[in-house]
Design an enzyme around this catalytic site. Structure first.
Site, PDB file in Angstrom:
ATOM      1  N   ASP A 191      -2.006  -4.217   3.554  1.00 27.17           N
ATOM      2  CA  ASP A 191      -2.122  -4.409   5.005  1.00 27.17           C
ATOM      3  C   ASP A 191      -2.979  -5.620   5.355  1.00 27.17           C
ATOM      4  O   ASP A 191      -3.979  -5.909   4.676  1.00 27.17           O
ATOM      5  CB  ASP A 191      -2.710  -3.162   5.662  1.00 27.17           C
ATOM      6  CG  ASP A 191      -1.706  -2.016   5.735  1.00 27.17           C
ATOM      7  OD1 ASP A 191      -0.526  -2.251   5.432  1.00 27.17           O
ATOM      8  OD2 ASP A 191      -2.103  -0.897   6.081  1.00 27.17           O
ATOM      9  N   TYR A 237       2.299  -5.051  13.359  1.00 27.26           N
ATOM     10  CA  TYR A 237       1.154  -4.348  12.772  1.00 27.26           C
ATOM     11  C   TYR A 237       0.276  -3.745  13.867  1.00 27.26           C
ATOM     12  O   TYR A 237      -0.021  -4.389  14.867  1.00 27.26           O
ATOM     13  CB  TYR A 237       0.337  -5.302  11.915  1.00 27.26           C
ATOM     14  CG  TYR A 237      -0.679  -4.594  11.052  1.00 27.26           C
ATOM     15  CD1 TYR A 237      -0.281  -3.628  10.150  1.00 27.26           C
ATOM     16  CD2 TYR A 237      -2.032  -4.890  11.157  1.00 27.26           C
ATOM     17  CE1 TYR A 237      -1.206  -2.964   9.359  1.00 27.26           C
ATOM     18  CE2 TYR A 237      -2.961  -4.233  10.370  1.00 27.26           C
ATOM     19  CZ  TYR A 237      -2.550  -3.276   9.480  1.00 27.26           C
ATOM     20  OH  TYR A 237      -3.463  -2.609   8.701  1.00 27.26           O
ATOM     21  N   HIS A 290      -3.779 -11.392  14.109  1.00 32.53           N
ATOM     22  CA  HIS A 290      -2.535 -10.669  14.374  1.00 32.53           C
ATOM     23  C   HIS A 290      -2.093 -10.881  15.815  1.00 32.53           C
ATOM     24  O   HIS A 290      -2.860 -11.284  16.677  1.00 32.53           O
ATOM     25  CB  HIS A 290      -2.725  -9.172  14.142  1.00 32.53           C
ATOM     26  CG  HIS A 290      -3.308  -8.842  12.809  1.00 32.53           C
ATOM     27  ND1 HIS A 290      -2.753  -9.273  11.641  1.00 32.53           N
ATOM     28  CD2 HIS A 290      -4.408  -8.125  12.477  1.00 32.53           C
ATOM     29  CE1 HIS A 290      -3.485  -8.840  10.626  1.00 32.53           C
ATOM     30  NE2 HIS A 290      -4.490  -8.146  11.107  1.00 32.53           N
ATOM     31  N   ASP A 325      -5.570  -6.582   6.961  1.00 35.51           N
ATOM     32  CA  ASP A 325      -6.866  -6.336   7.598  1.00 35.51           C
ATOM     33  C   ASP A 325      -7.921  -6.227   6.502  1.00 35.51           C
ATOM     34  O   ASP A 325      -7.636  -6.457   5.328  1.00 35.51           O
ATOM     35  CB  ASP A 325      -6.825  -5.062   8.457  1.00 35.51           C
ATOM     36  CG  ASP A 325      -6.337  -3.836   7.689  1.00 35.51           C
ATOM     37  OD1 ASP A 325      -6.405  -3.844   6.445  1.00 35.51           O
ATOM     38  OD2 ASP A 325      -5.887  -2.874   8.329  1.00 35.51           O
ATOM     39  N   GLU A 373       0.816  -1.222   0.000  1.00 32.71           N
ATOM     40  CA  GLU A 373       0.000   0.000   0.000  1.00 32.71           C
ATOM     41  C   GLU A 373       0.844   1.264   0.000  1.00 32.71           C
ATOM     42  O   GLU A 373       0.621   2.193  -0.761  1.00 32.71           O
ATOM     43  CB  GLU A 373      -0.914   0.029   1.239  1.00 32.71           C
ATOM     44  CG  GLU A 373      -2.111  -0.873   1.146  1.00 32.71           C
ATOM     45  CD  GLU A 373      -2.993  -0.735   2.369  1.00 32.71           C
ATOM     46  OE1 GLU A 373      -3.283   0.400   2.773  1.00 32.71           O
ATOM     47  OE2 GLU A 373      -3.390  -1.775   2.939  1.00 32.71           O
ATOM     48  N   ARG A 417      -2.879  -2.408  13.796  1.00 31.58           N
ATOM     49  CA  ARG A 417      -4.346  -2.513  13.834  1.00 31.58           C
ATOM     50  C   ARG A 417      -4.696  -3.941  14.218  1.00 31.58           C
ATOM     51  O   ARG A 417      -4.728  -4.838  13.383  1.00 31.58           O
ATOM     52  CB  ARG A 417      -4.952  -2.133  12.479  1.00 31.58           C
ATOM     53  CG  ARG A 417      -4.743  -0.666  12.141  1.00 31.58           C
ATOM     54  CD  ARG A 417      -5.474  -0.243  10.878  1.00 31.58           C
ATOM     55  NE  ARG A 417      -5.187   1.154  10.596  1.00 31.58           N
ATOM     56  CZ  ARG A 417      -4.253   1.579   9.752  1.00 31.58           C
ATOM     57  NH1 ARG A 417      -3.512   0.689   9.118  1.00 31.58           N
ATOM     58  NH2 ARG A 417      -4.042   2.862   9.542  1.00 31.58           N
ATOM     59  N   GLU A 435      -9.534  -3.671   5.123  1.00 35.53           N
ATOM     60  CA  GLU A 435      -9.272  -2.671   4.085  1.00 35.53           C
ATOM     61  C   GLU A 435      -8.150  -3.128   3.165  1.00 35.53           C
ATOM     62  O   GLU A 435      -8.218  -2.962   1.944  1.00 35.53           O
ATOM     63  CB  GLU A 435      -8.919  -1.320   4.726  1.00 35.53           C
ATOM     64  CG  GLU A 435     -10.069  -0.633   5.430  1.00 35.53           C
ATOM     65  CD  GLU A 435     -11.236  -0.325   4.507  1.00 35.53           C
ATOM     66  OE1 GLU A 435     -11.002   0.137   3.376  1.00 35.53           O
ATOM     67  OE2 GLU A 435     -12.390  -0.567   4.917  1.00 35.53           O
TER      68      GLU A 435
END
Length: 764
Positions: A82, A302, A348, A84, A9, A304, A86
């Site tokens: 990433d 990470y 995670h 997750d 990203e 989040r 999104e």
């Protein structure tokens, strides 16, 4: 041999990743999402099973073209966005864009980088997975829910209240919590109560304090001074003796490692960082920091995550570090395992340093001050969570004085344990002054049952109950998480949005709702009870998790939601009260007719107007003080302006000098019949060919950033953010040059896109 293509990203990650993958991989960045729902229309075909209309995000055409070009030179394409929801959506969109062309034998892989270190990167590349459709469906569902709520409710608010307002599935519930807390504070009825403390002396020092809490074995409340005096008169002549001195060891365990929400809370409490700032700094620490000769390294995992899980390798490293730095007594017999919430997605780890051996001190020289503070917080929290508890010797002493019982609580630290490194801060809470158990820091003498005590002083104190505290960023994040509203990764955006929309003020690090926040919340609660219901919003998050786990179809959830939402929507269009003309009532009275002043909204923003309009046309501009209270701005007499000696080029009247928000300007004296204005001294000429206009300094919508545009707009659309200078171009004879700063070098550059003339004029 063709290279592999890895797509991430953020371009900030590229250097870190390339360091470990070398020349075998080409690494490119998508710069976030490349496609999205359209900005100017809803983009969801509700009648066609919620099919989505995606379009390329403005400015991303070049990114997509570049990715397609690079993909031609690769057999294997690794999607490393990433890890997750999104990120999964971005990977799907990249896959779909690249798959529009023939694959020609290309293979797509999904890789998840939990940490940007050598091990984290190589493990992910060597063990790739496939795209997760359930995760993508969960993201699509959330996106559609938010789009439906925002794009269908917001226009009703524009019609009924004012243009530019927004409603959000989660943000509106957050504003509701803040409004409800403010109402609690406003409606709070203060109650008086008293405490009676007695200063006592035993046969051994020190002197200590004990508090009256019982009568005949039953807990008492002292409500007023009369009761306090009556108790004092009863106990003053009594003998004071120790009934029981109970000693026990009290254990205090370390806090779990950080998850997203607890990191935001603790950074707000300890460092006074906003959630947005915390997440920005954490993103940078994750993506990679240049560590001198070592090059770029991701310093944390990470950021989040809602899991407190830790890898065995990280825990073992921490245990070895604890032993070497602090000694065996600080190390538990077994690794400490933290149980996560039932709703936690365990994909995670918790947020931790990628290497415990990169101490905050060892990397401080490579970090700015705020990044260092956040890394120090994460590092200490992680290491402390694997240390032994702190131990206290607590003593609770019960004392008799006739029919009354007193109590003293004291504790002495026996072993500091994890507190040698780190202690967690707590949010402000309501505590009564007679809460004896909360006061355990007193040092007590050695006391035994039957010991006689001598009263040295009697101390009655008056107190009043306190209202609940307003939400801070930390306590609002905590409340949202506890109630299951939204996801921690969205909290920073939520708090920014509600402040930018002026639904709330953030004063003295506390949220206070504005009149607009109260009004919009009341209208939404009345007309959209489901959307604004905390339980409903929480249940929706659980249903999104079910889609992610493959237990529910995403279109089925949207269909169920929209059925009831459409009914509320149709009713609201008709039944929602319109306050555009009526305004928002304040507690101020009109000085002309004594009617209530209301807040109304015009093209230049909000203003105060008399509610008795049109009989009374009194208006005022206003501001708010630091506590949100409305302050009237006194009207200034209209200035006619002094003659400038110039004539209006439209009507021939005199031009006069006037002062505006952004300084002096020329205006026609025939106003309002002629509304011509222009800059003083005529302004610089517009550089567009065949245009006789002049450049005028203007400001962006919020008045924060100046730009320069031609006064012949819309016939001439020349505009620039750069400051124009009255100097001809040496190559094309443009009447102006533009100031530009590139890498701290101040340059003059020609505005003509076909001319490349530029010159350095100074170093800054």
């Amino acid at each position: 041999m063709k290279k592999g293509l890895l797509i991430v990203e953020s371009p900030a990650k590229i250097k870190t990743i390339k360091k470990y993958l070398g020349d075998d991989f080409d690494v490119a960045a998508s710069m976030g999402h490349i496609i999205d729902l359209p900005k100017k229309r809803i983009g969801v075909d509700i009648d066609n099973n919620f099919s989505l209309e995606y379009e390329v995000i403005e400015g991303k055409e070049k990114v997509i073209k570049d990715l397609i070009s690079r993909a031609k030179n690769a057999d294997d394409i690794y999607l490393g966005t990433d890890p997750d929801r999104e990120g999964e959506a971005i990977s799907w969109h990249i896959y779909e864009e690249l798959s529009k062309k023939k694959k020609n034998g290309k293979t797509f892989h999904r890789v998840l980088f939990k940490e940007l270190t050598s091990k984290g990167i190589l493990d992910a590349i060597n063990s790739p997975g496939t795209l997760n459709e359930n995760l993508y469906n969960a993201q699509k569902t959330r996106r559609v829910l938010d789009r439906l709520v925002g794009y269908e409710i917001s226009p009703i608010l524009w019609q009924k209240v004012k243009a530019g307002l927004s409603a959000g599935r989660v943000q509106s519930v957050a504003v509701r919590l803040i409004c409800e807390r403010e109402n609690e504070i406003k409606n709070f009825v203060q109650e008086e109560y008293w405490t009676i403390e007695v200063k006592l002396q035993a046969k051994n020092p020190p002197v200590f304090i004990s508090r009256v809490i019982y009568k005949n074995g039953k807990k008492i409340e002292i409500k007023n001074e009369k009761q306090s005096n009556a108790i004092l008169s009863e106990i003053k002549d009594k003998e004071f003796a120790v009934i029981k001195a109970q000693k026990k060891e009290k254990k205090r365990n370390p806090a779990p490692p950080f998850i997203t929400s607890t990191l935001q809370q603790e950074a707000a409490r300890k460092l006074y960082f906003s959630a947005k700032k915390t997440m920005t700094l954490a993103q940078n620490l994750y993506e990679g920091i240049e560590l001198g000769d070592e090059g770029p390294v991701g310093l944390i995992t990470y950021m989040r995550t809602d899991s407190t899980r830790l890898s065995a390798e990280a825990v073992n490293d921490a245990r070895g570090f604890i032993t070497s730095r602090y000694g065996e007594k600080y190390l538990p017999d077994k690794p400490v395992v933290y149980k996560g919430k039932a709703s936690a997605q365990d994909a995670h780890e918790a947020i931790r340093p990628t290497s415990i051996h990169r101490t905050p001190e060892s990397v401080r020289a490579f970090l700015d001050n705020d990044s260092y503070k956040l890394y120090d917080l994460i590092w200490k929290r992680f290491l402390s969570c694997q240390m032994n508890p702190a131990l206290y010797n607590q003593t609770i002493v019960d004392i008799s004085a006739g029919d009354y019982g007193l109590r003293s609580t004291g504790s002495i630290m026996k072993f500091d344990g994890f507190t040698v490194l780190y202690t967690e801060d707590k949010d402000e809470e309501r505590k009564r002054a007679d809460d004896v158990e909360a006061e355990g820091d007193m040092t007590l003498p050695v006391l035994e049952s039957g010991d006689q005590l001598t009263p040295l002083d009697f101390i009655p104190k008056q107190h009043f109950t306190q209202p609940p505290p307003r939400y801070t960023e930390a306590s609002l994040v905590k409340a949202l998480e506890e109630k299951g509203i939204g996801r921690p990764s969205t909290y920073a955006a939520i708090m920014s949005n509600i402040r930018e929309r002026e639904y709330v003020l953030y004063v003295e690090k506390q949220f206070r709702p504005t009149e607009l926040g109260f009004l919009v919340t009341d209208l939404l609660v009345k007309n959209f009870p489901n959307i604004l219901d905390v339980h409903f919003t929480s249940e929706m998050e659980k249903e999104l998790d079910e889609i992610e786990d493959g237990q529910r179809k995403w279109t089925e959830l949207l269909g169920s939601f929209y059925e009831s939402f459409k009914m509320e929507l149709d009713k609201a269009k008709i039944q929602m009260e319109s306050v555009k003309a009526k305004g928002i009532e304040t507690d101020l009275n009109c000085e002309k007719c004594q009617s209530k002043m209301v807040i109304r909204y015009g093209k230049n923003g909000e203003f105060l107007a008399c509610s008795n309009y049109p009989q009374c046309k009194n208006t005022h501009n206003f501001t708010r003080d630091e506590k949100g209270k409305i302050i009237i701005v006194e009207k200034k007499p209209v200035e006619k302006g002094e003659l400038s000696g110039e004539k209006c080029d439209l009507c021939g009247s005199d031009m006069v000098i006037k002062k505006g928000k952004y300084g002096e300007f020329l205006a026609c004296s025939a106003y309002p019949d002629c509304k011509n204005t222009r800059p003083i001294n005529g302004g610089l000429p517009c550089p567009e060919k065949d245009c006789d206009g002049i450049l005028i300094k203007r400001f962006s919508k919020k008045g924060r950033k100046p730009f320069y545009g031609c006064n012949k707009y819309p016939n001439c659309k020349f505009v620039t953010w750069d400051e124009p200078v009255a100097e001809n171009c040496q190559d094309c004879n443009s009447p102006i040059l533009l100031k530009k700063i590139t890498k701290s070098i101040l340059k003059l550059k020609c505005p003509n896109p076909e001319c490349n003339f530029e010159k350095n004029i100074q170093s800054e």
